[in-house]
Design an enzyme around this catalytic site. Structure first.
Site, short mmCIF file in Angstrom:
data_model
loop_
_atom_site.label_atom_id
_atom_site.label_comp_id
_atom_site.label_asym_id
_atom_site.label_seq_id
_atom_site.Cartn_x
_atom_site.Cartn_y
_atom_site.Cartn_z
N GLY A 1 -21.37 -52.76 92.12
CA GLY A 1 -21.44 -53.40 93.43
C GLY A 1 -20.11 -53.30 94.14
N GLY B 1 -17.61 -55.46 97.27
CA GLY B 1 -17.41 -56.59 98.17
C GLY B 1 -16.09 -56.46 98.89
N GLY B 2 -15.65 -57.55 99.53
CA GLY B 2 -14.39 -57.53 100.25
C GLY B 2 -13.20 -57.30 99.33
N LYS C 1 -13.55 -55.44 87.93
CA LYS C 1 -13.43 -55.72 89.36
C LYS C 1 -12.10 -55.14 89.83
CE LYS C 1 -14.08 -59.78 92.37
NZ LYS C 1 -14.23 -61.26 92.33
N ASP D 1 -17.29 -70.86 97.69
CA ASP D 1 -18.10 -69.70 98.06
C ASP D 1 -19.28 -69.56 97.11
OD1 ASP D 1 -18.78 -67.58 99.70
OD2 ASP D 1 -17.56 -66.12 98.63
#
Length: 379
Positions: free
Chosen positions: A67, A69-70, A88, A185
């Site tokens: 995946g 993301g930001g 990550k 979040d």
């Protein structure tokens, strides 16, 4: 700088080298920041070298991409000893990501709970910054819950267990961990599922620590996701355990319905999911909210209890929302008498239109940092 650091650390053990590099990156903090103590708070966090991660991810090939993301891209990896990992990798173009990286290391390295994702270590080398996590076989909750082909994998029993697991994880963050942690979040994409579909809260880049008797804080930089943000946070930058509770309530209603709060609009009325759930609950039709893919094999009382808990959590006034300890109690007790919820805070990404003219109403909108929040009086 890296060469000097290497020369200073090459004769030290793995833990000492890890501590040196983490200290150089500003990741070793003083306990005085949070608890008033003055001793150095070292992180027992393994440091992976870049070569190991490169091999594990097959040179970060696209086939291993889980995946994006930001923060950057997340890759699946396999260590030589056979352990699967999730990597990550901070994007080199992510300015804010550096602070989020440091924040996550500082926080999650100190947290241990079965409903929080486990950080195995990090890689800080040259310009590379990576976080290495345990691998979650079923990826994120949203990848199944909002997928027409996969959502049937989540029967009611699994959905209820996911709701309860997230609640226990949040309770740990708010009350039972070393520090009081506000996640800020919480959303479906930040809940990961292991092989048995057990939920684990992830992504602590936006999280904040509360010290002592602190109950809320204020920020000029509102961060979060449309549809999950509490009104007081989106409008005034005030966050607390109760803003996390609001996000949890949204998540509960999404799990029950299989629908996203952001982007869900009831036909011809343009209500978001919270407004839709509030209307059906008010006329005694709460069970119509249940995702049809669940089928008919669910206990109505348990479903209604979850819906009621969800609505209690998304009430407009923060002081009206329950704490997570109360939420866990309400979810686990079949005979608990639950209070009646008041109207929710409607957090939308676009204008909300009310078509029912039988009740007077007042529309109040405010935009802060590109976040629009619309609230309407209860009917």
């Amino acid at each position: 700088m890296q060469r000097v650091l290497k020369e200073k650390t090459e004769h030290k053990g793995p833990h000492e080298r890890s501590q040196d590099i983490l200290t150089s990156e500003g990741l070793i903090v003083n306990k005085r920041d949070y608890s008033g103590e003055s001793t150095t708070d070292e992180l027992e966090l393994p440091l992976f070298d870049f070569g190991t991660i490169t091999v594990a991810t097959d040179n970060f090939c696209d086939e291993n991409k889980l995946g994006q993301g930001g923060f950057g891209i997340v890759y699946k990896g396999l260590l030589v000893e056979g352990q699967e990992i999730a990597v990550k990798r901070l994007s080199k173009n992510s300015g804010q990501g550096v602070e989020e990286f440091k924040n996550e290391v500082r926080l999650i390295a100190r947290l241990q709970h079965r409903n929080l994702v486990r950080l195995l270590g990090c890689c800080v080398e040259m310009e590379e910054k990576m976080l290495i996590y345990e691998y979650m076989e079923n990826k994120s909750l949203d990848s199944i819950l909002f997928n027409k082909e996969k959502r049937s994998l989540l029967g009611w029993r699994r959905r209820f267990n996911i709701i309860c697991g997230i609640a226990r994880g949040l309770l740990y963050l708010h009350q039972d961990s070393r520090f009081r942690i506000i996640h800020r979040d919480l959303k479906a994409s930040n809940v990961l599922l292991d092989r048995e579909m057990n939920p684990k809260i992830s992504d602590f880049g936006m999280a904040r620590i509360f010290g002592g008797d602190q109950t809320e804080a204020n920020t000029m930089r509102v961060v979060g996701t449309y549809g999950y943000m509490a009104p007081e946070y989106a409008m005034d930058g005030i966050f607390s355990v109760k803003s996390d509770v609001f996000s949890f309530g949204v998540l509960v209603l999404e799990i029950v319905t299989g629908k996203k709060n952001r982007g869900f609009y009831h036909a011809n009325q343009e209500h978001n999911l919270l407004g839709h759930a509030w209307r059906l609950w008010g006329v005694g039709k709460g069970l119509e909210l249940v995702d049809p893919s669940v089928g008919d094999s669910y206990p109505p009382n348990e479903v209604m209890r979850c819906i009621q808990v969800g609505l209690l959590c998304v009430q407009e006034r923060a002081e009206d929302r329950p704490t997570m300890s109360t939420v866990v109690l309400m979810l686990s007790s079949e005979n608990a008498l639950l209070p009646q919820p008041t109207h929710p805070g409607f957090c939308l990404g676009r204008h909300l239109v009310e078509t029912d003219s039988s009740t007077s109403k007042q529309d109040e909108s405010c935009t802060v940092n590109r976040v629009t929040v619309t609230m309407l009086d209860a009917r």
